[in-house]
Scaffold this active site. Sequence first.
Site, PDB file in Angstrom:
ATOM      1  N   ASP A 105       1.352  -1.250  -0.140  1.00  0.00           N
ATOM      2  CA  ASP A 105       0.300   0.264  -0.094  1.00  0.00           C
ATOM      3  C   ASP A 105       1.304   1.291   0.151  1.00  0.00           C
ATOM      4  O   ASP A 105       0.767   1.576   1.108  1.00  0.00           O
ATOM      5  CB  ASP A 105      -1.148  -0.468   1.710  1.00  0.00           C
ATOM      6  CG  ASP A 105      -1.699   1.465   1.469  1.00  0.00           C
ATOM      7  OD1 ASP A 105      -1.789   2.211   0.554  1.00  0.00           O
ATOM      8  OD2 ASP A 105      -2.473   1.150   2.163  1.00  0.00           O
ATOM      9  N   GLU A 132      31.228  10.856   5.827  1.00  0.00           N
ATOM     10  CA  GLU A 132      31.097  10.803   7.109  1.00  0.00           C
ATOM     11  C   GLU A 132      30.491  10.933   8.148  1.00  0.00           C
ATOM     12  O   GLU A 132      29.339  11.673   8.198  1.00  0.00           O
ATOM     13  CB  GLU A 132      32.544  11.249   7.351  1.00  0.00           C
ATOM     14  CG  GLU A 132      33.630  11.185   6.574  1.00  0.00           C
ATOM     15  CD  GLU A 132      35.205  12.453   7.441  1.00  0.00           C
ATOM     16  OE1 GLU A 132      34.725  12.765   7.917  1.00  0.00           O
ATOM     17  OE2 GLU A 132      35.696  12.358   6.369  1.00  0.00           O
ATOM     18  N   GLU A 143      28.364  10.800  11.477  1.00  0.00           N
ATOM     19  CA  GLU A 143      28.145  11.494  13.074  1.00  0.00           C
ATOM     20  C   GLU A 143      27.310  10.969  13.985  1.00  0.00           C
ATOM     21  O   GLU A 143      25.755  11.023  12.847  1.00  0.00           O
ATOM     22  CB  GLU A 143      28.840  12.575  12.978  1.00  0.00           C
ATOM     23  CG  GLU A 143      30.184  13.226  12.535  1.00  0.00           C
ATOM     24  CD  GLU A 143      30.722  14.426  12.312  1.00  0.00           C
ATOM     25  OE1 GLU A 143      31.826  14.614  12.129  1.00  0.00           O
ATOM     26  OE2 GLU A 143      29.936  15.092  12.940  1.00  0.00           O
ATOM     27  N   GLU A 190      33.357  11.325  18.359  1.00  0.00           N
ATOM     28  CA  GLU A 190      33.666  12.741  18.235  1.00  0.00           C
ATOM     29  C   GLU A 190      33.832  13.663  18.891  1.00  0.00           C
ATOM     30  O   GLU A 190      33.790  13.382  19.911  1.00  0.00           O
ATOM     31  CB  GLU A 190      32.328  13.078  16.708  1.00  0.00           C
ATOM     32  CG  GLU A 190      33.233  12.998  15.773  1.00  0.00           C
ATOM     33  CD  GLU A 190      34.005  14.199  15.125  1.00  0.00           C
ATOM     34  OE1 GLU A 190      33.917  14.646  15.575  1.00  0.00           O
ATOM     35  OE2 GLU A 190      34.419  13.515  14.165  1.00  0.00           O
ATOM     36  N   GLU A 194      31.628   8.312  15.573  1.00  0.00           N
ATOM     37  CA  GLU A 194      31.801   8.722  13.379  1.00  0.00           C
ATOM     38  C   GLU A 194      32.627   7.265  13.202  1.00  0.00           C
ATOM     39  O   GLU A 194      33.191   6.085  13.941  1.00  0.00           O
ATOM     40  CB  GLU A 194      32.532   9.938  13.489  1.00  0.00           C
ATOM     41  CG  GLU A 194      32.926   9.274  12.182  1.00  0.00           C
ATOM     42  CD  GLU A 194      33.496  11.233  11.223  1.00  0.00           C
ATOM     43  OE1 GLU A 194      34.787  10.435  10.119  1.00  0.00           O
ATOM     44  OE2 GLU A 194      33.535  11.874  11.942  1.00  0.00           O
ATOM     45  N   HIS A 238      30.326  14.483   5.886  1.00  0.00           N
ATOM     46  CA  HIS A 238      31.194  15.325   5.141  1.00  0.00           C
ATOM     47  C   HIS A 238      31.283  14.215   3.739  1.00  0.00           C
ATOM     48  O   HIS A 238      30.863  13.314   3.766  1.00  0.00           O
ATOM     49  CB  HIS A 238      32.574  15.424   5.787  1.00  0.00           C
ATOM     50  CG  HIS A 238      32.351  16.121   7.083  1.00  0.00           C
ATOM     51  ND1 HIS A 238      33.053  15.734   7.300  1.00  0.00           N
ATOM     52  CD2 HIS A 238      31.518  17.070   7.626  1.00  0.00           C
ATOM     53  CE1 HIS A 238      32.790  16.979   9.194  1.00  0.00           C
ATOM     54  NE2 HIS A 238      31.674  17.816   8.782  1.00  0.00           N
ATOM     55  N   ARG A 291      39.254  22.774   7.373  1.00  0.00           N
ATOM     56  CA  ARG A 291      38.153  22.358   7.966  1.00  0.00           C
ATOM     57  C   ARG A 291      36.710  23.950   7.939  1.00  0.00           C
ATOM     58  O   ARG A 291      35.441  22.678   8.151  1.00  0.00           O
ATOM     59  CB  ARG A 291      38.034  21.462   9.325  1.00  0.00           C
ATOM     60  CG  ARG A 291      38.508  19.968   8.471  1.00  0.00           C
ATOM     61  CD  ARG A 291      38.175  19.111   9.426  1.00  0.00           C
ATOM     62  NE  ARG A 291      39.070  17.706   9.750  1.00  0.00           N
ATOM     63  CZ  ARG A 291      39.868  17.268   9.599  1.00  0.00           C
ATOM     64  NH1 ARG A 291      41.273  18.507   9.509  1.00  0.00           N
ATOM     65  NH2 ARG A 291      40.500  15.882   9.383  1.00  0.00           N
ATOM     66  N   GLU A 301      35.805  16.682  -0.544  1.00  0.00           N
ATOM     67  CA  GLU A 301      35.173  16.987   0.317  1.00  0.00           C
ATOM     68  C   GLU A 301      34.055  18.099   0.918  1.00  0.00           C
ATOM     69  O   GLU A 301      34.686  19.311   1.039  1.00  0.00           O
ATOM     70  CB  GLU A 301      36.037  16.565   1.814  1.00  0.00           C
ATOM     71  CG  GLU A 301      35.168  16.422   3.298  1.00  0.00           C
ATOM     72  CD  GLU A 301      36.001  16.752   4.039  1.00  0.00           C
ATOM     73  OE1 GLU A 301      35.316  16.430   5.583  1.00  0.00           O
ATOM     74  OE2 GLU A 301      37.336  17.083   4.711  1.00  0.00           O
ATOM     75  N   ARG A 337      30.991  19.567   2.792  1.00  0.00           N
ATOM     76  CA  ARG A 337      31.781  19.337   4.627  1.00  0.00           C
ATOM     77  C   ARG A 337      29.802  19.310   4.480  1.00  0.00           C
ATOM     78  O   ARG A 337      29.506  19.858   6.088  1.00  0.00           O
ATOM     79  CB  ARG A 337      32.351  19.844   4.919  1.00  0.00           C
ATOM     80  CG  ARG A 337      33.603  18.886   4.951  1.00  0.00           C
ATOM     81  CD  ARG A 337      34.944  20.590   5.115  1.00  0.00           C
ATOM     82  NE  ARG A 337      34.621  20.888   6.806  1.00  0.00           N
ATOM     83  CZ  ARG A 337      34.833  19.448   7.711  1.00  0.00           C
ATOM     84  NH1 ARG A 337      35.649  18.487   7.323  1.00  0.00           N
ATOM     85  NH2 ARG A 337      35.167  19.579   9.194  1.00  0.00           N
TER      86      ARG A 337
END
Length: 491
Positions: free
Chosen positions: A67, A146, A148, A232, A240, A289, A360, A379, A381
């Site tokens: 359904d 990654e 977390e 973390e 993580e 990330h 970062r 990467e 983020r």
Amino acid sequence: MGMVSIEPGSYHVVPPQNPGEVIDLIRTHAIQVVDLRFTDLPGVWQHFSITLPEVNDDLFSVGIGFDGSSIRGFQEIHESDMLVRPDPATAFIDPYCAAPTLALICDVLDPVLHQPYSRDPRHIARKAELYLRQTGLATVCYLGPELEFFIFDSIRFGQDQHSGYYHVESAEGEWTSGRDEGAYGGGNLGYKQRYKGGYFPVPPSDTLQDIRSEIVLALMQAGIQVEVHHHEVATAGQNEIDMRFAPLMRMADNVMMYKYICKNVARRHGKVATFMPKPLFADNASGMHCHQSLWRDAENLFYDKNGWAQTSQMCRWYIGGLLSHAPALMAFCAPSTNSYKRLVPGYEAPVNLAMSQRNRSAAARIPMVSDSPSARRVEFRCPDPSANAYLAFSAMLLAGLDGIENQTDPGDPLDKNIYDLPPEEAARIRQVPGSLEESLCALEADSAFLRKGDVFTEDLITTWIDYKRTREIDTLKVRPHPWEFQLYFDI
């Protein structure tokens, strides 16, 4: 409740490739129940189970009905009949069911058109991979998210017409340093994680080492390669676990298994895991990330020995696409109202739409941990784990491909702490939207790149926007917030 055990040599499970091999797996492991799983529009697994006589060729070719009107973001009641068709390559033995159970991830089909359902998130990811190959730019997009998440001892919450609250408990929490923890009164075991102090103290400060190891072993038993796990930054059990990169749709499948296994291992230990981005005030939130790169067979197209940060021009144009479409991307990559309590300065959250290496504080960065050509990647983020991985990964790929097609300049690299820039310089850097509503408005204004190759249909985009506004944003708007009583009760 001991650790999950794994036979020597069984870490990297070879998945079945056809229905016959699934049947063999059922016989070999004396499976009694087969569980069929698919993903709703917000990104949560749904399931129902069938008995062994129902496992036949028709199941893998025609599918089996359910359904669709009861599934979030799917059909209306007058068009509720839908089908799921299991993918043999996704089979894994569920370690949390008492009866021996084989789980299969399914594609959703329209029974009238006999075609893939346009709102099935997995179908979106499959179309994204097909479109990539059709462009001729690359043969595969690898993703390495990654994720977390928090593991709490207890979570209580509720809201009605006259009250609203939430209450988090964690033995690691900084706020418990004065609590009586003795079984019969008197005493505290200490070793609490300080706010922003959870990266990387050993046990006994890190109380979750064995639980994370159990999660890792269960992931490997399900055929998912894991590279590393750790505590973390935040207090109160932030973790993580990093999976090894995989092709886009396969990695989205892995994310669904990852969340499922994390939640069930935590529950086995009398704890609760959450992928809500910002469950704690005044500490770091959980991100996702996303490391990504384009390859042509065995060649990493993002590598250039002589380029900036050893990246190719294609890589930098790809980054340009991510940054230029980032406001619209956030509607899929940071898709909850809670996401924007994470995307604020001061908590390692990448609010600035800039490119950097190692840094970062930039939305897009180039990790510099290896000179290997295969390691060169971008990467991104900004995403968080509340995202539907199928939709978020597909949207990022399409943004990057649009950047390559239009040769979008990502701007000059900012290889310094962006948070410490002078105000006049910081003002020139674009930022992510400040709310889910802003991101949805950006998506309305900038969705053409998602509709290339018919990957995201107009119906999917409008349904997503309507769902987020009516089910999430509007419901939050009409409810008093506890902090408003602190601000306004005595006015």
